[in-house]
Motif scaffolding. Structure first.
Motif, PDB file in Angstrom:
ATOM      1  N   THR A  78       0.827  -1.196   0.000  1.00  0.00           N
ATOM      2  CA  THR A  78       0.000   0.000   0.000  1.00  0.00           C
ATOM      3  C   THR A  78       0.860   1.244   0.000  1.00  0.00           C
ATOM      4  OG1 THR A  78      -0.048   0.024   2.384  1.00  0.00           O
ATOM      5  CG2 THR A  78      -1.811  -1.125   1.271  1.00  0.00           C
ATOM      6  N   LEU A 392      -7.393  -5.892  -2.487  1.00  0.00           N
ATOM      7  CA  LEU A 392      -7.136  -6.736  -1.322  1.00  0.00           C
ATOM      8  C   LEU A 392      -7.562  -8.153  -1.666  1.00  0.00           C
ATOM      9  CD1 LEU A 392      -8.708  -4.374   1.373  1.00  0.00           C
ATOM     10  CD2 LEU A 392      -6.269  -4.605   0.868  1.00  0.00           C
ATOM     11  N   ASP A 408     -10.980  -1.398  -2.001  1.00  0.00           N
ATOM     12  CA  ASP A 408     -11.438  -0.511  -0.940  1.00  0.00           C
ATOM     13  C   ASP A 408     -10.491   0.685  -0.863  1.00  0.00           C
ATOM     14  OD1 ASP A 408     -12.939   0.503   1.105  1.00  0.00           O
ATOM     15  OD2 ASP A 408     -12.529  -1.100   2.536  1.00  0.00           O
ATOM     16  N   VAL A 410      -8.125   2.752   1.333  1.00  0.00           N
ATOM     17  CA  VAL A 410      -7.328   2.387   2.504  1.00  0.00           C
ATOM     18  C   VAL A 410      -6.360   3.514   2.846  1.00  0.00           C
ATOM     19  CG1 VAL A 410      -5.669   0.742   3.477  1.00  0.00           C
ATOM     20  CG2 VAL A 410      -7.480  -0.071   1.938  1.00  0.00           C
ATOM     21  N   THR A 412      -3.030   4.373   5.111  1.00  0.00           N
ATOM     22  CA  THR A 412      -1.918   3.628   5.690  1.00  0.00           C
ATOM     23  C   THR A 412      -0.940   4.570   6.359  1.00  0.00           C
ATOM     24  OG1 THR A 412      -2.079   1.988   3.912  1.00  0.00           O
ATOM     25  CG2 THR A 412      -0.066   1.981   5.224  1.00  0.00           C
ATOM     26  N   TYR A 438      -3.482   0.271   9.256  1.00  0.00           N
ATOM     27  CA  TYR A 438      -4.371   0.440   8.111  1.00  0.00           C
ATOM     28  C   TYR A 438      -5.773   0.836   8.592  1.00  0.00           C
ATOM     29  CZ  TYR A 438      -0.789  -2.719   6.255  1.00  0.00           C
ATOM     30  OH  TYR A 438       0.391  -3.313   5.924  1.00  0.00           O
ATOM     31  N   ALA A 440      -9.386   0.740   6.611  1.00  0.00           N
ATOM     32  CA  ALA A 440     -10.175   0.495   5.400  1.00  0.00           C
ATOM     33  C   ALA A 440     -11.527   1.189   5.516  1.00  0.00           C
ATOM     34  CB  ALA A 440     -10.353  -1.001   5.184  1.00  0.00           C
ATOM     35  N   GLN A 445     -11.382  -5.374   7.550  1.00  0.00           N
ATOM     36  CA  GLN A 445      -9.932  -5.345   7.717  1.00  0.00           C
ATOM     37  C   GLN A 445      -9.283  -5.114   6.351  1.00  0.00           C
ATOM     38  OE1 GLN A 445      -8.333  -5.472  10.580  1.00  0.00           O
ATOM     39  NE2 GLN A 445      -9.966  -6.187  11.958  1.00  0.00           N
ATOM     40  N   ALA A 446      -8.031  -4.712   6.378  1.00  0.00           N
ATOM     41  CA  ALA A 446      -7.235  -4.657   5.144  1.00  0.00           C
ATOM     42  C   ALA A 446      -6.667  -6.056   4.939  1.00  0.00           C
ATOM     43  CB  ALA A 446      -6.124  -3.617   5.264  1.00  0.00           C
TER      44      ALA A 446
END
Length: 546
Positions: A78, A392, A408, A410, A412, A438, A440, A445-446
């Motif tokens: 990412t 992802l 998605d 995201v 970071t 992360y 999202a 979750q990422a």
């Protein structure tokens, strides 16, 4: 304006993003090349060994990388590479010329590699290389794989410039072995995943680094096919130009035109074109090094087109001369995901995945790098990025347990540290680690992105003819949703440590022996959910310098 004020202004002030778009459907089944940040370093679930510690051929040109694409624990990054950019990279030691390597190991693992190149010549250079590595038995069941690579390289030097090129063919075979053997039984042909990749590069360099006005022209192509009768073709032309205006002042203008299409027997072909221009101006102002530029990207497909303009700024300044160098940067990009790239990141991905662009709308970083004491380099770096439509990997609900792709937005935050120490040519050690956080937007979750990754590389000479290398890789916990079960729970993949030791003994000037011991702890950790790795594995063999 003082230099500190200028430093802050250019770092944080140039944040404008301009975009104009027609009707664009980002959910189209097309591809683009993602410039990833997180680049995991752990050997792949299907890869028995890390690269045998046989030094590369002592050949200066053409300077191509011959290694197979790494089926490594490749969670899609990412942000940019987590390696310590401030640390001096380890230099490769020379070998005696052309060579042939032959070896084998447990899991019925044949290994062979041949590299032949011309003698050094001021006018031309050419070479051939081939490589095979496979595993044919063992636990996990049906985790067999095969990696094959053939290629030729060449270069021609003239009075006005240098022309280099290469052609490659790669064939990789893996299997979807993540299914439950107590509930399902498959023949090998039903769970095959086969990649055929033919690609080439041509580059003409006319004094890009040496002359006051230098240029480079390039052309790359590939055709990538899967076992599922889906094929991706890509053609890219590029140019780079550099104008040196005086001491520490230069103008760079780079550009690319990239055409990609995907042909699928089950749906109409889809084509897309990218055009990007990257102008920049580099200069020094009161001991502050600055590069101020822009990244203009036009992406066009049959649905519509987009235009986006991103800043591209880098700043560096010695806070303590020769000891502490501060750096910062701000940029963004439209990243081209592709079927080829995502398949190499995760070889267990389904062939019919949806492909979208990822827009890195904001990426800012800063840190310190330099020398602690003599021969010890360090890096401290923090990065914050926003990626729209980041791919992802999420498990599929089909019996073979392949992976699909969800997209998605995201955010970071990453913090990277690194240390490197070189005593002399007989001892080198480097350590890097990155912590990730992360957020999202839609997904819980990422998926599959780790909380931490770390690696340690050490090379040392035990005796005059015996060289050794130790590699340690650590990956933190990751999250995955088990789509195959009725409740679809979120599962946590445990952290793991992979320890590898390699030795090379130079028996004679043209004969050496190598031994690799990988995954010393014999851990069956999962890099990808439901796909346990091989346990302790060995590879031993002999190298003949020709």
């Amino acid at each position: 304006m003082g230099k500190r004020a200028l430093f802050l202004l250019l770092t944080f002030g140039f944040t404008t993003q301009v975009y104009v778009f027609g009707q664009t459907d980002t959910s189209t089944t097309m591809s683009i090349d993602i410039k990833s940040d997180y680049e995991p370093k752990v050997s792949a679930a299907n890869k028995i060994i890390t690269k045998p510690d046989i030094q590369p051929i002592k050949s200066e040109k053409p300077s191509f990388t011959y290694d197979l694409p790494n089926f490594a624990y490749s969670v899609l990054p990412t942000y940019r590479a987590a390696k310590a950019i401030g640390i001096k990279s380890e230099r490769d030691e020379p070998l005696f010329g052309n060579y042939f390597k032959l070896g084998g190991g447990n899991y019925l693992t044949p290994y062979a590699e041949l590299r032949i190149h011309s003698v050094r010549n001021k006018k031309y250079n050419y070479g051939f290389y081939g490589k095979h590595l496979s595993a044919n038995a063992g636990n996990p069941e049906n985790a067999d794989f095969s990696d094959n690579h053939l290629g030729v390289v060449g270069s021609k030097m003239g009075n006005k410039g240098e022309l280099t090129g290469k052609l490659d063919y790669e064939r990789h075979v893996v299997h979807f072995y993540g299914y439950d053997p107590d509930s399902f039984t498959f023949e090998k042909r039903q769970i095959n995943q086969i990649f055929n990749d033919f690609n080439g590069q041509v580059l003409y360099n006319r004094g890009y680094d040496e002359k006051r006005i230098g240029t480079q022209l390039g052309f790359n192509f590939y055709t990538f096919g899967t076992h599922g009768n889906r094929r991706e073709n890509d053609f890219e032309g590029s140019f780079r130009s550099k104008f040196k205006l005086g001491q520490r002042r230069e103008i760079d203008v780079d550009g690319k035109v990239d055409y990609t299409n995907i042909i699928d027997n089950a749906s109409p072909a889809y084509a897309r074109t990218f055009v990007r221009i990257l102008p920049s101006y580099s200069f020094r102002y009161k001991k502050v090094d600055l590069r101020i530029g822009a990244n203009a990207v036009v992406a066009v497909d049959s649905v519509g087109g987009t235009f986006r303009l991103f800043p591209d700024v880098d700043i560096e300044h010695f806070l303590v001369p020769r000891k502490v160098r501060a750096f910062a940067g701000l940029n963004g990009d439209v990243k081209k995901n592709s079927l080829r790239q995502l398949s190499y990141v995760n070889p267990f991905v389904s062939n019919d995945i949806e492909i979208r662009n990822t827009i890195n709308s904001f990426n800012i970083f800063g840190g310190l790098k330099g020398v602690l004491i003599k021969k010890i380099d360090y890096l401290l770096k923090v990065r914050y990025s926003i990626d729209n439509d980041l791919p992802l990997f999420l498990t599929d609900s089909i019996a073979t347990r392949s992976f699909g792709v969800v997209y998605d937005d995201v955010q970071t935050v990453a913090f990277t540290t690194g240390l490197g120490y070189r005593l002399d040519e007989r001892f080198f050690i480097q350590f890097n680690t990155t912590l990730y956080n992360y957020k999202a937007n839609v997904q819980e979750q990422a998926w599959q992105l780790p909380a931490i990754d770390a690696d340690l590389n050490m090379r040392f000479t035990v005796a005059k003819k015996l060289n050794m290398r130790v590699q340690l890789y650590a990956i933190g916990e990751r999250f995955q949703r088990d789509m195959f079960t009725e409740t679809k729970p979120v599962e946590t993949l445990s952290p793991f440590l992979d320890v590898n030791v390699m030795a090379d003994y130079r028996y004679k000037k043209n004969i050496s022996f190598f031994l690799n011991v990988n995954n010393i702890s014999n851990s069956r950790y999962q890099k990808w959910y439901a796909y346990p790795s091989f346990g302790l594995n060995l590879l031993a063999g002999i190298t003949f310098s020709l």
